[in-house]
Write an enzyme that holds these catalytic residues in place. Structure first.
Site, PDB file in Angstrom:
ATOM      1  N   ARG A 115       0.813  -1.233   0.000  1.00 16.76           N
ATOM      2  CA  ARG A 115       0.000   0.000   0.000  1.00 16.76           C
ATOM      3  C   ARG A 115       0.838   1.271   0.000  1.00 16.76           C
ATOM      4  O   ARG A 115       0.380   2.337  -0.368  1.00 16.76           O
ATOM      5  CB  ARG A 115      -0.927   0.000   1.215  1.00 16.76           C
ATOM      6  N   HIS A 152       4.369 -24.503   5.333  1.00 14.55           N
ATOM      7  CA  HIS A 152       5.798 -24.558   5.007  1.00 14.55           C
ATOM      8  C   HIS A 152       6.486 -25.797   5.595  1.00 14.55           C
ATOM      9  O   HIS A 152       7.565 -26.167   5.162  1.00 14.55           O
ATOM     10  CB  HIS A 152       6.513 -23.259   5.399  1.00 14.55           C
ATOM     11  N   LYS A 180       9.960 -28.760   4.298  1.00 13.61           N
ATOM     12  CA  LYS A 180      11.177 -29.037   5.084  1.00 13.61           C
ATOM     13  C   LYS A 180      11.763 -30.378   4.664  1.00 13.61           C
ATOM     14  O   LYS A 180      11.046 -31.375   4.551  1.00 13.61           O
ATOM     15  CB  LYS A 180      10.853 -29.067   6.584  1.00 13.61           C
ATOM     16  N   GLU A 215       9.266 -24.402  20.502  1.00 11.02           N
ATOM     17  CA  GLU A 215       9.962 -23.171  20.105  1.00 11.02           C
ATOM     18  C   GLU A 215      10.353 -22.410  21.363  1.00 11.02           C
ATOM     19  O   GLU A 215       9.590 -22.397  22.338  1.00 11.02           O
ATOM     20  CB  GLU A 215       9.029 -22.279  19.286  1.00 11.02           C
ATOM     21  N   HIS A 243       0.667 -27.572  10.846  1.00  7.78           N
ATOM     22  CA  HIS A 243       1.984 -28.221  10.817  1.00  7.78           C
ATOM     23  C   HIS A 243       1.974 -29.613  11.486  1.00  7.78           C
ATOM     24  O   HIS A 243       2.475 -30.575  10.928  1.00  7.78           O
ATOM     25  CB  HIS A 243       3.026 -27.353  11.524  1.00  7.78           C
TER      26      HIS A 243
HETATM   27  C1  BG6 Z   1       4.523 -20.477  11.605  1.00  7.26           C
HETATM   28  C2  BG6 Z   1       3.824 -19.965  12.833  1.00  7.26           C
HETATM   29  O1  BG6 Z   1       3.607 -21.080  10.734  1.00  7.26           O
HETATM   30  O2  BG6 Z   1       5.515 -21.441  11.980  1.00  7.26           O
HETATM   31  C3  BG6 Z   1       4.813 -19.371  13.813  1.00  7.26           C
HETATM   32  O3  BG6 Z   1       2.871 -18.975  12.460  1.00  7.26           O
HETATM   33  C4  BG6 Z   1       5.907 -20.376  14.129  1.00  7.26           C
HETATM   34  O4  BG6 Z   1       4.174 -18.982  15.015  1.00  7.26           O
HETATM   35  C5  BG6 Z   1       6.516 -20.920  12.830  1.00  7.26           C
HETATM   36  O5  BG6 Z   1       6.906 -19.705  14.898  1.00  7.26           O
HETATM   37  C6  BG6 Z   1       7.485 -22.038  13.123  1.00  7.26           C
HETATM   38  O6  BG6 Z   1       8.147 -22.387  11.922  1.00  7.26           O
HETATM   39  P1  BG6 Z   1       9.587 -23.032  11.950  1.00  7.26           P
HETATM   40  O7  BG6 Z   1       9.889 -23.310  10.527  1.00  7.26           O
HETATM   41  O8  BG6 Z   1      10.509 -22.014  12.571  1.00  7.26           O
HETATM   42  O9  BG6 Z   1       9.493 -24.261  12.788  1.00  7.26           O
END
Ligand code: BG6
Length: 488
Positions: A50, A176, A180, A214, A238
């Site tokens: 934007r 994502h 991996k 994490e 995930h």
């Molecule tokens: C994301 C989440 O999809 O994945 C985040 O929104 C999280 O909160 C992240 O920290 C973790 O991804 P990775 O690849 O660091 O394990």
């Protein structure tokens, strides 16, 4: 390998081009594809945001973020060529007329990848704008970031909006974790090794543990996270994707439909958890103040911008069960949280004990074999086996020994490919196998919604746990009730 295929994306349009995901991940991923000659020489990248900013300033912004987020030393001549691929279009997607500027910046009838790195609530507006300006011809694909919706109903609204203008075969929903290396390696481990494929069921496996921990907190994302929580942010996508790779039947081949059909069956076979069993099958936690690397850190309710009444969970543990022939009686214990002692993701397959112990002098009960798959960091595979202790005595003494395969040892000269590189390349090549189909998203929401609704209905707040710990004590009880322990 240089791709000269005509199916290559000649234009990549990044909605949310100045956002966090673009800065941290997408620029770097596209740059690496350029380094590897995986973008065609004519590929253009059009960033949309934007702000009013000139093309040259945006190119500088890309360069600065490459310097910040690419871990390896940058290759200057590639950076030069890479930033020149960028064009910039100022566009507020709620102004449908504004799409004209995008149309003018695009080459007509060219393979185009629209990457939606924006909040999902505007996916509908974006695809509507593209359609209204004739920008969704058959050579276009659209990549959508998670989370698709907040629950089943809202995900259906978003998917309905997008599918009004794009066919399912043009839609690439990202998780994502599927990009991996180690998650993908689950497929080769299971289906390329008879050692595991023949022992991968309730006859041989006692239970499975999946931990995605994490050490970070919510990293300044209070509003997003408070509305989302760990169940929607990590489990619904995930963790369920990891579970589906672990539990799926062998697909006939690696085609996207066959892989996704098998994953879907697993998600659909997850036993529902609802108000009747929520206390036995789940634990939700919220971190309080504690320590990270010896430094004090605030609790979730003390984070900047916090609503001190929030019941949002930052930790989840679940005993999941899969109601099918292969997995009857084999629990999958899932655990994920923020502000845990370290960043550490692994899968542990606990095999069954031997039916009879002839090594009673070494162990009253022989330890069972254990296969640990370290997803990140220090990616690798470890198998604990029982082995004879070398000695001259007639008594055969046994001990636990580890066969340890650290990926970094045998991939020393190989750079770890980021998940986004692989996924963008797959989308460019038109391969949907690593993307989530609509029915998968919906099955995952159906299971997750039932848990979320049961939590909402219960008046109990999440259990507290100190930042820097492995979660609330009740997470230990969840697994201890079955005479088992978490692997620490
Ligand atoms: C994301 C989440 O999809 O994945 C985040 O929104 C999280 O909160 C992240 O920290 C973790 O991804 P990775 O690849 O660091 O394990």
């Amino acid at each position: 390998m240089t791709h000269q295929d005509t199916s290559l994306a000649e234009q990549i349009v990044l909605f949310g081009g100045a956002g966090d995901l673009s800065k941290r991940k997408l620029f770097a991923a596209l740059y690496h594809l350029d380094v590897e000659h995986l973008l065609s020489s004519s590929t253009k990248i059009i960033a949309i945001a934007r702000n009013k900013i000139s093309k040259s300033d945006f190119q500088e912004f890309v360069r600065v973020n490459l310097e910040k987020y690419v871990k390896e030393p940058l290759i200057e001549h590639v950076v030069e060529q890479f930033v020149k691929r960028f064009d910039y279009v100022q566009l507020d997607v709620s102004d449908q007329e504004g799409f004209l500027a995008l149309k003018n910046a695009l080459r007509a009838d060219t393979q185009t990848l629209y990457y939606l790195a924006t909040p999902p609530s505007i996916y509908g507006l974006i695809t509507q704008g593209l359609n209204a300006h004739g920008l969704n011809h058959k050579q276009t694909r659209v990549v959508m970031e998670k989370p698709i919706g907040h629950d089943l109903a809202s995900s259906q609204v978003i998917n309905d909006q997008v599918s009004r203008y794009f066919k399912e075969s043009q839609i690439y929903r990202i998780d994502h974790y599927l990009g991996k290396e180690t998650v993908l390696n689950l497929l080769s481990l299971r289906f390329a090794n008879s050692l595991f494929s023949t022992n991968w069921d309730h006859n041989c496996i006692d239970h499975v543990q999946v931990t995605v921990a994490e050490s970070v907190g919510i990293e300044g994302r209070w509003d997003f996270y408070d509305n989302t929580g760990q169940m929607r942010d990590m489990v619904q996508n995930h963790l369920l994707q990891i579970v589906s790779f672990l539990a799926m039947e062998p697909p006939t081949d690696l085609s996207s439909e066959n892989i996704r059909d098998e994953k879907l069956k697993v998600i659909k076979a997850l036993r529902p958890i609802d108000q009747s069993n929520i206390h036995l099958k789940t634990v939700r936690g919220q971190y309080t103040k504690g320590y990270k690397n010896g430094e004090p850190v605030p609790g979730f309710l003390e984070e900047e911008g916090a609503n001190t009444q929030s019941h949002t969970e930052t930790f989840v543990a679940i005993k999941a069960e899969i109601d099918n022939w292969r997995w009857a009686g084999v629990p999958f214990y899932l655990r994920t949280g923020k502000r845990m002692p370290c960043k550490h993701s692994e899968v542990v397959i606990h095999f069954k004990h031997q039916p009879h112990n002839i090594f009673g002098s070494s162990f009253e009960q022989l330890p069972a074999n254990k296969l640990t798959i370290r997803l990140q960091p220090d990616e690798g595979i470890e198998l604990t086996v029982m082995n004879k202790v070398p000695n001259i005595s007639n008594d055969i003494e046994v001990r636990e020994t580890k066969l340890d395969l650290s990926f970094s040892d045998f991939n020393k000269d190989k750079r770890v490919i980021d998940a986004y590189e692989r996924l963008i390349l797959s989308a460019i090549e038109g391969n949907q196998s690593l993307f989530i189909r609509r029915d998968e998203v919906e099955a995952a929401w159906t299971w997750a919604d039932s848990i979320l609704n049961a939590w909402t209905a219960s008046s109990e707040p999440p259990k507290p746990y100190a930042a820097g710990s492995w979660g609330p004590v009740s997470s230990i009880s969840l697994i201890a009730r079955d005479d088992r322990n978490w692997d620490e």
